[in-house]
Design an enzyme around this catalytic site. Structure first.
Site, PDB file in Angstrom:
ATOM      1  N   GLY A  85      27.813  -7.757  -9.599  1.00 51.50           N
ATOM      2  CA  GLY A  85      28.603  -8.686 -10.399  1.00 51.50           C
ATOM      3  C   GLY A  85      28.208  -8.533 -11.855  1.00 51.50           C
TER       4      GLY A  85
ATOM      5  CB  ILE B 229      29.870 -17.951  -3.396  1.00 47.36           C
ATOM      6  CG1 ILE B 229      28.548 -18.726  -3.297  1.00 47.36           C
ATOM      7  CG2 ILE B 229      30.456 -17.635  -2.019  1.00 47.36           C
ATOM      8  CD1 ILE B 229      28.692 -20.125  -2.760  1.00 47.36           C
ATOM      9  CB  THR B 230      26.392 -13.493  -3.770  1.00 46.60           C
ATOM     10  OG1 THR B 230      25.628 -12.683  -2.874  1.00 46.60           O
ATOM     11  CG2 THR B 230      25.744 -13.484  -5.152  1.00 46.60           C
ATOM     12  CG  PHE B 231      20.870 -16.173  -1.081  1.00 39.69           C
ATOM     13  CD1 PHE B 231      20.440 -17.466  -1.341  1.00 39.69           C
ATOM     14  CD2 PHE B 231      19.934 -15.206  -0.743  1.00 39.69           C
ATOM     15  CE1 PHE B 231      19.082 -17.788  -1.265  1.00 39.69           C
ATOM     16  CE2 PHE B 231      18.583 -15.514  -0.661  1.00 39.69           C
ATOM     17  CZ  PHE B 231      18.160 -16.807  -0.914  1.00 39.69           C
ATOM     18  CG  HIS B 232      21.021 -13.886  -6.732  1.00 45.38           C
ATOM     19  ND1 HIS B 232      21.391 -12.634  -6.304  1.00 45.38           N
ATOM     20  CD2 HIS B 232      21.943 -14.249  -7.657  1.00 45.38           C
ATOM     21  CE1 HIS B 232      22.487 -12.258  -6.944  1.00 45.38           C
ATOM     22  NE2 HIS B 232      22.839 -13.225  -7.760  1.00 45.38           N
TER      23      HIS B 232
ATOM     24  CB  CYS C 198      31.139 -10.950  -2.088  1.00 45.25           C
ATOM     25  SG  CYS C 198      29.467 -10.540  -2.647  1.00 45.25           S
TER      26      CYS C 198
ATOM     27  NE  ARG D  23      27.363 -13.629  -9.738  1.00 46.66           N
ATOM     28  CZ  ARG D  23      28.204 -13.903  -8.746  1.00 46.66           C
ATOM     29  NH1 ARG D  23      29.367 -13.296  -8.688  1.00 46.66           N
ATOM     30  NH2 ARG D  23      27.892 -14.798  -7.814  1.00 46.66           N
ATOM     31  N   GLY D  24      31.495 -11.318 -12.751  1.00 49.38           N
ATOM     32  CA  GLY D  24      32.592 -11.120 -11.817  1.00 49.38           C
ATOM     33  C   GLY D  24      32.141 -11.418 -10.399  1.00 49.38           C
TER      34      GLY D  24
ATOM     35  CB  ALA E 213      26.003  -8.558  -4.067  1.00 44.40           C
TER      36      ALA E 213
END
Length: 208
Positions: free
Chosen positions: A115, A49-52, A144, A45-46, A113
């Site tokens: 992406g 870094i992020t959290f899920h 991000c 994806r675009g 967010a």
């Protein structure tokens, strides 16, 4: 064969990174994140870094854009407006900030967010809306890659409004997000078990 689908779910704790950041984190940093009780996955994806994780509603629209007369930019704007509309229906002011993907409740706080990946007009990945997400996970990274910005959740915003009694769980917010998606993209959204019981049973077996 299904033409389009909208998958909505909650992940187990995981940090994901975008395609431009493959290999950007050191082995030590990945090990540090994993010691927190989180997986780490690099995706196509675009974004950065992020959290899920629990308390976060993640949407994966799989659409053939030509059928909707959409280009990639319009599609991405549609996802952002889906979240903005969802927030509005919950009495929360949210908007798009030029130059910063996602949906924001202020110039520095992001509630969702974004992406995506589009190949041959077929979409994958999507957006993540923080409903009751534990914000501690975001404090371990620069979400991000945006210095000076932070993540927030619907629950936190509602509490600040004096409306902590409003249910902001993913199950409660789910119908609002679906209705907003339908309104923005001008389409019907039907339960998979109604459209394709066979596919529904296969997926159910895979996730059990």
């Amino acid at each position: 064969m299904l033409a389009d689908s909208l998958i909505l779910l909650e992940h187990s704790p995981v940090y994901t990174n975008g395609r431009r950041n493959h290999g950007a984190l050191s082995a030590d940093e990945i090990a540090r994140l994993q010691k927190l009780g989180c997986d780490y996955v690099e995706t196509n994806r675009g974004g950065e870094i992020t959290f899920h994780g629990p308390g976060q509603l993640v949407a994966y629209p799989n659409m053939y854009l030509k059928d909707h007369f959409l280009g990639t930019k319009c599609y991405v704007k549609g996802l952002e407006h889906t979240i903005v509309e969802s927030c509005a229906r919950l009495g929360i002011d949210a908007d798009i900030v030029d130059g910063f993907p996602g949906v924001w409740v202020s110039q520095t706080q992001k509630v969702a967010a974004l992406g995506t990946h589009v190949q041959k007009y077929v979409t994958s990945h999507g957006f993540a809306l923080n409903c009751t997400t534990d914000m501690k996970w975001f404090s371990e990274i620069v979400p991000c890659g945006l210095q000076g910005k932070s993540a927030t959740s619907l629950a936190r915003i509602l509490a600040k409004q004096g409306r902590a009694d409003v249910d902001a769980s993913t199950n409660a917010v789910l119908p609002t997000v679906i209705d907003s998606f339908k309104a923005v993209f001008g389409c019907d959204v039907l339960p998979l078990e109604m459209v394709s019981p066979e596919t529904y049973d296969t997926i159910k077996q895979l996730v059990q």
